[in-house]
Design a protein around this motif. Structure first.
Motif, PDB file in Angstrom:
ATOM      1  N   ALA A   1       0.833  -1.210   0.000  1.00 31.52           N
ATOM      2  CA  ALA A   1       0.000   0.000   0.000  1.00 31.52           C
ATOM      3  C   ALA A   1       0.868   1.262   0.000  1.00 31.52           C
ATOM      4  O   ALA A   1       0.579   2.221  -0.727  1.00 31.52           O
ATOM      5  N   LEU A   2       1.928   1.280   0.792  1.00 30.46           N
ATOM      6  CA  LEU A   2       2.829   2.438   0.830  1.00 30.46           C
ATOM      7  C   LEU A   2       3.532   2.631  -0.508  1.00 30.46           C
ATOM      8  O   LEU A   2       3.698   3.765  -0.974  1.00 30.46           O
ATOM      9  N   CYS A   3       3.947   1.539  -1.122  1.00 24.52           N
ATOM     10  CA  CYS A   3       4.598   1.624  -2.435  1.00 24.52           C
ATOM     11  C   CYS A   3       3.645   2.218  -3.458  1.00 24.52           C
ATOM     12  O   CYS A   3       4.037   3.078  -4.259  1.00 24.52           O
ATOM     13  N   ASN A   4       2.419   1.782  -3.427  1.00 25.56           N
ATOM     14  CA  ASN A   4       1.415   2.312  -4.343  1.00 25.56           C
ATOM     15  C   ASN A   4       1.182   3.799  -4.086  1.00 25.56           C
ATOM     16  O   ASN A   4       1.129   4.605  -5.022  1.00 25.56           O
ATOM     17  N   GLU A   5       1.074   4.181  -2.819  1.00 22.97           N
ATOM     18  CA  GLU A   5       0.885   5.591  -2.460  1.00 22.97           C
ATOM     19  C   GLU A   5       2.055   6.451  -2.941  1.00 22.97           C
ATOM     20  O   GLU A   5       1.870   7.563  -3.459  1.00 22.97           O
TER      21      GLU A   5
ATOM     22  N   GLU B   1      10.667  -7.739 -12.643  1.00 23.71           N
ATOM     23  CA  GLU B   1      10.632  -7.476 -14.074  1.00 23.71           C
ATOM     24  C   GLU B   1      10.444  -5.982 -14.296  1.00 23.71           C
ATOM     25  O   GLU B   1       9.711  -5.332 -13.564  1.00 23.71           O
ATOM     26  N   SER B   2      11.107  -5.469 -15.296  1.00 22.45           N
ATOM     27  CA  SER B   2      10.996  -4.047 -15.596  1.00 22.45           C
ATOM     28  C   SER B   2       9.675  -3.764 -16.310  1.00 22.45           C
ATOM     29  O   SER B   2       9.413  -4.305 -17.378  1.00 22.45           O
ATOM     30  N   ALA B   3       8.851  -2.952 -15.690  1.00 18.21           N
ATOM     31  CA  ALA B   3       7.568  -2.564 -16.275  1.00 18.21           C
ATOM     32  C   ALA B   3       7.564  -1.074 -16.619  1.00 18.21           C
ATOM     33  O   ALA B   3       6.706  -0.611 -17.368  1.00 18.21           O
ATOM     34  N   LEU B   4       8.515  -0.337 -16.064  1.00 13.51           N
ATOM     35  CA  LEU B   4       8.564   1.110 -16.245  1.00 13.51           C
ATOM     36  C   LEU B   4       9.360   1.445 -17.503  1.00 13.51           C
ATOM     37  O   LEU B   4      10.524   1.068 -17.623  1.00 13.51           O
TER      38      LEU B   4
ATOM     39  N   GLN C   1      11.195   3.822  -9.688  1.00 11.22           N
ATOM     40  CA  GLN C   1      11.363   2.744 -10.662  1.00 11.22           C
ATOM     41  C   GLN C   1      11.254   1.373  -9.991  1.00 11.22           C
ATOM     42  O   GLN C   1      10.531   0.494 -10.466  1.00 11.22           O
ATOM     43  N   VAL C   2      11.948   1.196  -8.884  1.00 11.21           N
ATOM     44  CA  VAL C   2      11.906  -0.086  -8.173  1.00 11.21           C
ATOM     45  C   VAL C   2      10.496  -0.354  -7.657  1.00 11.21           C
ATOM     46  O   VAL C   2       9.953  -1.454  -7.837  1.00 11.21           O
TER      47      VAL C   2
END
Length: 173
Positions: free
Chosen positions: A15-19, A66-69, A119-120
């Motif tokens: 949740a924190l990563c998403n925020e 996996e790189s999505a960005l 990015q991470v």
């Protein structure tokens, strides 16, 4: 994703990563003071939450994000923060490996540090969305490994610069 088997620390971290990702993506529309204060509230919580992640260390060899960005999107987010911070984007870094061999200070960028963390965490959030639990667990191992080896130090370094920006703003009001 079946969240019943994930512990509360992992769910809080996700949740924190998403925020954080949302805050970075909305930086262009943010006021400078609000953005800096938001980062100063989020980053310590992310650090503590990442430190508290429980992982199976036996999985670390096969775990990776996996790189999505896309590079253009990374650059767009980074430039938004750089433009917002202006000359305050650059700070002197003392925890750079090259510093021990240098007589001159090494400049670092708040926007680049925040974008590297973005990015991470972006790759992590994309990987855990709608993934089976095994992949989520592998993503947690990977993000924890990267935290220990790279982005945890970046987070601490950029917090120091953001702290300075925040209190320079406060003192000038």
């Amino acid at each position: 994703m079946d969240s019943t088997a994930l512990n509360t620390n992992t769910l809080a971290f996700i949740a924190l990563c998403n925020e954080y990702c949302v805050a970075m993506e909305q930086a262009r529309e943010s006021e400078r003071e609000d953005f800096v204060r938001s980062m100063l509230r989020l980053l310590p919580r992310i650090y503590i939450s990442a430190t508290d992640l429980k992982t199976d260390s036996g999985q670390s060899e096969e775990a990776y994000l996996e790189s999505a960005l896309e590079e253009d999107y990374y650059e767009s987010v980074r430039c938004s923060v750089e433009n917002m911070l202006g000359p305050d984007d650059v700070y002197l870094e003392v925890f750079e490996d090259d510093m021990k061999y240098s007589d001159t200070p090494i400049a670092a960028s708040v926007s680049e540090g925040l974008a590297d963390i973005f990015q991470v965490l972006y790759n992590f959030v994309v990987m855990v969305k709608e993934s089976p639990e095994e992949l989520v667990e592998m993503a947690v191992v990977a993000v924890k490994d990267e935290f220990q080896s790279y982005w945890g130090q970046r987070l601490c370094n950029v917090m120091r610069a953001l702290h300075s920006i925040n209190y320079d703003m406060t003192d000038n009001q």
